[in-house]
Scaffold this motif. Structure first.
Motif, PDB file in Angstrom:
ATOM      1  N   ALA A   1       0.821  -1.217   0.000  1.00  0.00           N
ATOM      2  CA  ALA A   1       0.000   0.000   0.000  1.00  0.00           C
ATOM      3  C   ALA A   1       0.855   1.269   0.000  1.00  0.00           C
ATOM      4  O   ALA A   1       0.397   2.336  -0.405  1.00  0.00           O
ATOM      5  CB  ALA A   1      -0.932   0.009   1.207  1.00  0.00           C
TER       6      ALA A   1
ATOM      7  N   GLN B   1       2.753   4.437   8.724  1.00  0.00           N
ATOM      8  CA  GLN B   1       2.870   5.753   8.093  1.00  0.00           C
ATOM      9  C   GLN B   1       4.168   5.891   7.319  1.00  0.00           C
ATOM     10  O   GLN B   1       5.045   5.045   7.398  1.00  0.00           O
ATOM     11  CB  GLN B   1       2.761   6.853   9.141  1.00  0.00           C
ATOM     12  CG  GLN B   1       3.838   6.787  10.201  1.00  0.00           C
ATOM     13  CD  GLN B   1       3.597   7.779  11.335  1.00  0.00           C
ATOM     14  OE1 GLN B   1       2.532   8.380  11.427  1.00  0.00           O
ATOM     15  NE2 GLN B   1       4.576   7.953  12.188  1.00  0.00           N
TER      16      GLN B   1
ATOM     17  N   ARG C   1      -2.638   6.761   2.667  1.00  0.00           N
ATOM     18  CA  ARG C   1      -3.891   7.171   2.012  1.00  0.00           C
ATOM     19  C   ARG C   1      -4.061   8.692   2.000  1.00  0.00           C
ATOM     20  O   ARG C   1      -4.962   9.210   1.349  1.00  0.00           O
ATOM     21  CB  ARG C   1      -5.091   6.501   2.689  1.00  0.00           C
ATOM     22  CG  ARG C   1      -5.343   6.974   4.094  1.00  0.00           C
ATOM     23  CD  ARG C   1      -6.465   6.193   4.796  1.00  0.00           C
ATOM     24  NE  ARG C   1      -6.624   6.673   6.156  1.00  0.00           N
ATOM     25  CZ  ARG C   1      -5.798   6.381   7.159  1.00  0.00           C
ATOM     26  NH1 ARG C   1      -4.775   5.574   6.958  1.00  0.00           N
ATOM     27  NH2 ARG C   1      -6.000   6.878   8.369  1.00  0.00           N
ATOM     28  N   LYS C   2      -3.201   9.423   2.722  1.00  0.00           N
ATOM     29  CA  LYS C   2      -3.299  10.896   2.764  1.00  0.00           C
ATOM     30  C   LYS C   2      -1.910  11.505   2.582  1.00  0.00           C
ATOM     31  O   LYS C   2      -1.310  12.042   3.506  1.00  0.00           O
ATOM     32  CB  LYS C   2      -3.908  11.335   4.104  1.00  0.00           C
ATOM     33  CG  LYS C   2      -4.256  12.811   4.132  1.00  0.00           C
ATOM     34  CD  LYS C   2      -4.854  13.189   5.475  1.00  0.00           C
ATOM     35  CE  LYS C   2      -5.428  14.583   5.458  1.00  0.00           C
ATOM     36  NZ  LYS C   2      -4.455  15.630   5.227  1.00  0.00           N
TER      37      LYS C   2
END
Length: 115
Positions: free
Chosen positions: A14, A60, A94-95
């Motif tokens: 991811a 992260q 995702r951000k």
């Protein structure tokens, strides 16, 4: 890890697209920088000074620059809803950090390296 490609390939799936994008943005913003790895993190060095690096952690991604470049952009980092330390920004894959902000901070980091 010896190079950026190996580092990105070993990261959680991811995270890989974001890491690829960071590398691409940093390469464009720092065309005269040498790609290197230090402290098990891929980075970009100009005349012996690491001006930008990135890392994948369990949840992260971290993006690191010289401290003055982070402080110069503290308001923009906060406005983007991102967490910053003295020398870096951490964010979930995702951000990601907006592309233009990555570019501006990388260029500022390079300028601070020049003194």
């Amino acid at each position: 890890m010896t190079d950026h490609d190996s580092y990105i390939a070993a990261a959680p799936e991811a995270f890989r697209p974001v890491l690829h994008r960071l590398r691409e943005l940093l390469r464009e913003a720092l065309p005269d920088a040498e790609e290197m790895t230090a402290y098990n993190m891929p980075g970009f060095r100009i005349r012996g000074t690491v001006v930008a690096s990135y890392a994948a952690f369990s949840k992260q991604i971290g993006l690191y620059f010289l401290a003055p470049a982070i402080s110069d952009h503290a308001a923009e980092i906060a406005e983007a809803g991102l967490k910053a330390s003295r020398t870096g920004i951490t964010f979930p894959p995702r951000k990601p950090v907006p592309d233009d902000l990555v570019t501006r901070i990388a260029r500022a980091s390079r300028e601070h390296a020049d003194g």
